[in-house]
Motif scaffolding. Structure first.
Motif, PDB file in Angstrom:
ATOM      1  N   ARG A  89       1.012  18.544  -1.025  1.00  0.00           N
ATOM      2  CA  ARG A  89       2.013  17.691  -1.672  1.00  0.00           C
ATOM      3  C   ARG A  89       2.630  16.735  -0.651  1.00  0.00           C
ATOM      4  N   VAL A  90       2.918  17.249   0.536  1.00  0.00           N
ATOM      5  CA  VAL A  90       3.486  16.397   1.589  1.00  0.00           C
ATOM      6  C   VAL A  90       2.484  15.316   1.996  1.00  0.00           C
ATOM      7  N   ALA A  91       1.208  15.687   2.174  1.00  0.00           N
ATOM      8  CA  ALA A  91       0.180  14.727   2.560  1.00  0.00           C
ATOM      9  C   ALA A  91       0.008  13.650   1.491  1.00  0.00           C
ATOM     10  N   SER A  92       0.041  14.046   0.214  1.00  0.00           N
ATOM     11  CA  SER A  92      -0.082  13.082  -0.880  1.00  0.00           C
ATOM     12  C   SER A  92       1.086  12.103  -0.884  1.00  0.00           C
ATOM     13  N   THR A  93       2.280  12.618  -0.655  1.00  0.00           N
ATOM     14  CA  THR A  93       3.470  11.766  -0.621  1.00  0.00           C
ATOM     15  C   THR A  93       3.382  10.753   0.512  1.00  0.00           C
ATOM     16  N   ILE A  94       2.936  11.211   1.667  1.00  0.00           N
ATOM     17  CA  ILE A  94       2.764  10.297   2.806  1.00  0.00           C
ATOM     18  C   ILE A  94       1.740   9.219   2.462  1.00  0.00           C
ATOM     19  N   GLY A  95       0.640   9.619   1.834  1.00  0.00           N
ATOM     20  CA  GLY A  95      -0.384   8.653   1.440  1.00  0.00           C
ATOM     21  C   GLY A  95       0.143   7.613   0.476  1.00  0.00           C
ATOM     22  N   ILE A  96       0.957   8.036  -0.505  1.00  0.00           N
ATOM     23  CA  ILE A  96       1.552   7.105  -1.469  1.00  0.00           C
ATOM     24  C   ILE A  96       2.455   6.112  -0.763  1.00  0.00           C
ATOM     25  N   LEU A  97       3.279   6.605   0.146  1.00  0.00           N
ATOM     26  CA  LEU A  97       4.191   5.720   0.886  1.00  0.00           C
ATOM     27  C   LEU A  97       3.414   4.699   1.723  1.00  0.00           C
ATOM     28  N   GLY A 157       1.508  -0.851   2.410  1.00  0.00           N
ATOM     29  CA  GLY A 157       0.398  -1.778   2.595  1.00  0.00           C
ATOM     30  C   GLY A 157       0.373  -2.909   1.591  1.00  0.00           C
ATOM     31  N   HIS A 158       1.044  -2.704   0.429  1.00  0.00           N
ATOM     32  CA  HIS A 158       1.082  -3.741  -0.600  1.00  0.00           C
ATOM     33  C   HIS A 158       2.486  -4.322  -0.779  1.00  0.00           C
ATOM     34  N   SER A 159       3.320  -4.167   0.221  1.00  0.00           N
ATOM     35  CA  SER A 159       4.725  -4.542   0.064  1.00  0.00           C
ATOM     36  C   SER A 159       4.996  -6.024   0.270  1.00  0.00           C
ATOM     37  N   PHE A 160       4.169  -6.717   1.049  1.00  0.00           N
ATOM     38  CA  PHE A 160       4.437  -8.115   1.342  1.00  0.00           C
ATOM     39  C   PHE A 160       3.785  -9.008   0.294  1.00  0.00           C
ATOM     40  N   VAL A 161       4.299 -10.203   0.173  1.00  0.00           N
ATOM     41  CA  VAL A 161       3.837 -11.132  -0.862  1.00  0.00           C
ATOM     42  C   VAL A 161       2.367 -11.475  -0.672  1.00  0.00           C
ATOM     43  N   VAL A 195      -0.307  -3.141  11.740  1.00  0.00           N
ATOM     44  CA  VAL A 195      -0.067  -1.839  11.112  1.00  0.00           C
ATOM     45  C   VAL A 195      -0.937  -1.681   9.869  1.00  0.00           C
ATOM     46  N   LYS A 196      -1.068  -2.772   9.108  1.00  0.00           N
ATOM     47  CA  LYS A 196      -1.877  -2.704   7.889  1.00  0.00           C
ATOM     48  C   LYS A 196      -3.336  -2.414   8.216  1.00  0.00           C
ATOM     49  N   ASP A 197      -3.844  -3.001   9.288  1.00  0.00           N
ATOM     50  CA  ASP A 197      -5.218  -2.722   9.716  1.00  0.00           C
ATOM     51  C   ASP A 197      -5.414  -1.230   9.980  1.00  0.00           C
ATOM     52  N   VAL A 198      -4.414  -0.627  10.617  1.00  0.00           N
ATOM     53  CA  VAL A 198      -4.495   0.802  10.941  1.00  0.00           C
ATOM     54  C   VAL A 198      -4.438   1.637   9.661  1.00  0.00           C
ATOM     55  N   LEU A 199      -3.482   1.307   8.775  1.00  0.00           N
ATOM     56  CA  LEU A 199      -3.309   2.081   7.543  1.00  0.00           C
ATOM     57  C   LEU A 199      -4.543   2.000   6.655  1.00  0.00           C
ATOM     58  N   TYR A 200      -5.109   0.807   6.532  1.00  0.00           N
ATOM     59  CA  TYR A 200      -6.264   0.632   5.661  1.00  0.00           C
ATOM     60  C   TYR A 200      -7.515   1.298   6.223  1.00  0.00           C
ATOM     61  N   GLY A 201      -7.413   1.798   7.436  1.00  0.00           N
ATOM     62  CA  GLY A 201      -8.529   2.522   8.016  1.00  0.00           C
ATOM     63  C   GLY A 201      -8.622   3.956   7.533  1.00  0.00           C
ATOM     64  N   PHE A 202      -7.552   4.455   6.858  1.00  0.00           N
ATOM     65  CA  PHE A 202      -7.616   5.865   6.455  1.00  0.00           C
ATOM     66  C   PHE A 202      -6.829   6.223   5.198  1.00  0.00           C
ATOM     67  N   ILE A 256      -6.753   5.334   1.855  1.00  0.00           N
ATOM     68  CA  ILE A 256      -7.518   5.665   0.658  1.00  0.00           C
ATOM     69  C   ILE A 256      -8.473   6.819   0.941  1.00  0.00           C
ATOM     70  N   HIS A 257      -9.017   6.842   2.140  1.00  0.00           N
ATOM     71  CA  HIS A 257      -9.897   7.944   2.540  1.00  0.00           C
ATOM     72  C   HIS A 257      -9.154   9.273   2.431  1.00  0.00           C
ATOM     73  N   LEU A 258      -7.884   9.256   2.843  1.00  0.00           N
ATOM     74  CA  LEU A 258      -7.053  10.459   2.777  1.00  0.00           C
ATOM     75  C   LEU A 258      -6.898  10.942   1.338  1.00  0.00           C
ATOM     76  N   PHE A 259      -6.699  10.009   0.412  1.00  0.00           N
ATOM     77  CA  PHE A 259      -6.528  10.391  -0.987  1.00  0.00           C
ATOM     78  C   PHE A 259      -7.781  11.076  -1.541  1.00  0.00           C
ATOM     79  N   PHE A 260      -8.940  10.540  -1.242  1.00  0.00           N
ATOM     80  CA  PHE A 260     -10.162  11.138  -1.770  1.00  0.00           C
ATOM     81  C   PHE A 260     -10.463  12.462  -1.081  1.00  0.00           C
ATOM     82  N   LEU A 261     -10.101  12.606   0.177  1.00  0.00           N
ATOM     83  CA  LEU A 261     -10.253  13.889   0.855  1.00  0.00           C
ATOM     84  C   LEU A 261      -9.361  14.939   0.188  1.00  0.00           C
TER      85      LEU A 261
END
Length: 202
Positions: free
Chosen positions: A11-19, A24-28, A43-50, A52-57
């Motif tokens: 649950r904690v990992a899922s919450t972190i992934g959602i945040l 990642g989609h916060s800017f215009v 930062v977005k480059d780093v986040l997009y590296g994992f 969505i992968h985290l969610f499917f894992l």
């Protein structure tokens, strides 16, 4: 790990992934331009590296946690996934097609034929509401998930042969077919879903 129906760590990992996805989609502007500050693009480059992968894992882990070693109805399982994932996608796509027919400028390229409409429905990344590609990929993985449990009860040589066969099919088919219904993305994220299943069983 806690009770069978809930794992606090997941649950904690899922919450972190959602945040992370929300961030990642916060800017215009979603493009890598000067409209976004350098720190955000980095930062977005780093986040997009994992992210969505985290969610499917996590999805693979939870699927195995809930269903591995338990009898369940495939018919009910697939029907529930269809109602939860594909019904919303199709509903959004119908609305999307209507909007594109009225305001063609909201889609890259024009709608010139029925084929263009079907393309938007069948190719999630071609859909104007392209962020909903996640629903199609999640459904595709649900179709394959029960087979993964069966496969994991076999030996690793057989698993390797099945994996090699899938890679060969992927390389042999014309590239254009792999975008239809998110097949290419499904094969990619299947790796992380599979890792999640294996992690739960270890």
């Amino acid at each position: 790990m806690g009770q069978r129906d809930e794992i606090s760590e997941i649950r904690v990992a899922s919450t972190i992934g959602i945040l992370l996805i929300v961030f990642g989609h916060s800017f215009v502007s979603a493009d890598y331009t000067e409209q976004n500050p350098l720190w955000y693009r980095t930062v977005k480059d780093v986040l997009y590296g994992f992210h969505i992968h985290l969610f499917f894992l996590i999805s693979g882990f939870l699927f195995a946690f809930r269903y591995d070693g338990r009898p369940f109805s495939l018919k009910q399982f697939y029907f529930a996934r269809f109602i939860r994932l594909i019904a919303p996608y199709l509903a959004y796509s119908v609305v999307n097609v209507g909007l594109v027919l009225v305001i063609p400028s909201i889609r890259n390229g024009s709608v010139n034929s029925i084929d263009d409409i079907f393309l938007m429905m069948l190719n999630p990344t071609s859909n104007t509401i392209k962020f909903h590609w996640f629903l199609v990929i999640a459904f595709n993985l649900s179709l394959l998930a029960p087979a993964l449990l069966i496969l994991l009860n076999r030996n690793w040589i057989e698993i390797g042969l099945v994996g090699a066969f899938a890679v060969c099919i992927h390389l042999m088919l014309p590239k254009r077919y792999w975008m239809e219904w998110g097949i290419s993305f499904t094969l990619f994220y299947l790796v992380f879903f599979f890792i999640g299943v294996v992690m739960q069983r270890c």
